[in-house]
Scaffold this motif. Sequence first.
Motif, short mmCIF file in Angstrom:
data_model
loop_
_atom_site.label_atom_id
_atom_site.label_comp_id
_atom_site.label_asym_id
_atom_site.label_seq_id
_atom_site.Cartn_x
_atom_site.Cartn_y
_atom_site.Cartn_z
N ASN A 155 36.10 36.05 23.00
CA ASN A 155 35.18 34.94 22.74
C ASN A 155 33.77 35.44 22.44
N LEU A 197 33.79 36.88 19.05
CA LEU A 197 33.84 35.79 18.07
C LEU A 197 32.45 35.24 17.82
N TYR A 246 42.17 39.06 21.41
CA TYR A 246 43.06 37.91 21.58
C TYR A 246 44.53 38.33 21.53
N ASP A 251 44.88 28.33 24.56
CA ASP A 251 43.54 28.40 23.95
C ASP A 251 43.40 29.63 23.07
N TYR A 275 43.98 28.94 19.14
CA TYR A 275 42.89 28.34 18.37
C TYR A 275 41.76 29.34 18.15
N ASN A 276 41.35 30.03 19.21
CA ASN A 276 40.23 30.97 19.08
C ASN A 276 40.58 32.12 18.15
N ARG A 277 41.81 32.60 18.24
CA ARG A 277 42.22 33.68 17.32
C ARG A 277 42.25 33.15 15.89
#
Length: 235
Positions: free
Chosen positions: A97, A100, A112, A124, A127-129
Motif C-alpha cells: 500500500n 502504491l 501484493y 482487499d 483490488y489494490n494489486r
Amino acid sequence: MRKLWIITSLMAGLVGCSPSEDELLQAGIQKMDTQNWKEAITYFDRVIEINPANGKALNAKGAALFQEEKYSEAVPVFTAAIDADSASYKAWFNRGNANLKLENFKDAVSDYNMASMLDPTQTDIYYNRGLALLGMEEYEDALLDFDQAIRVEPNQALVHFNRGKALLGNNDPLNAMKALTDAINLDGQNGAAHYLLGVTRMSALGEKEEGCADLKMALSLGYTEAKTWLDDFCE
C-alpha cells in the motif's frame, strides 16, 4: 541509610511497574483507534527499544506513519516488520500500500503477490494489486484482479470505476461504458466516472447529446477537467 533504602525501594517499585511489550503495544493500538498517530508511534518505539524484532510493533508503527501520509518513512519500517516475521501477510500488504501511494507500482505488485500467497483469503489484495497493475498499464492483469474483487463483493463502486479505466486502456470502450455506468449507479457522486463516460460516449460512439449530459454532470460535481470538453464540443 533509611533514606537510601526508601529511594532504593521506590526505584525497585518503578522497575517492577514498567509496562510490558504487550501493554505498550496495546496502548499504542488504543491511540491508533483515536487517530492519535504521533502518540501511537511513541508507544511502538518504546516496544521496539525493548525488542527490535517485535514484528507487530514494527507493522503498527508503519501503519501509523502511513496514516500520517509519511509513505517513504513507512516503507523501511514495514521492511523491518517483514524481516521480523516474513510469514505474516500484513506487513507485505501494508508495504504494498505504501509503495502504491509512492507510485512504485512494480514493488507494490511484488508485495501484493507475496501477501496473496501467504493469505489468499484477504480479498482487499485483489483490488489494490489491480490499482498497481493499472498504474503499470498492465490492463489485462488489472482486469483479472478487479473481476476477482467484484466476484467477492459486487457493489464496490470504485472497483467498477477502475475496471472501466482498465477496459478503456485495453481498447474496449463498450464494456468500459458498462463498467462506468455500474460505478455511477452505485455512486452517483463520482465526477470522474461521469467524465470518462461522457468522453467515451462522444469519442467512441459519437453520442454527443448523451456525452455532453455526462460531462455537465461531471462539472457540476466539481470535476473541472470536463469544462474543456464542454467548451470545445458542447456549446
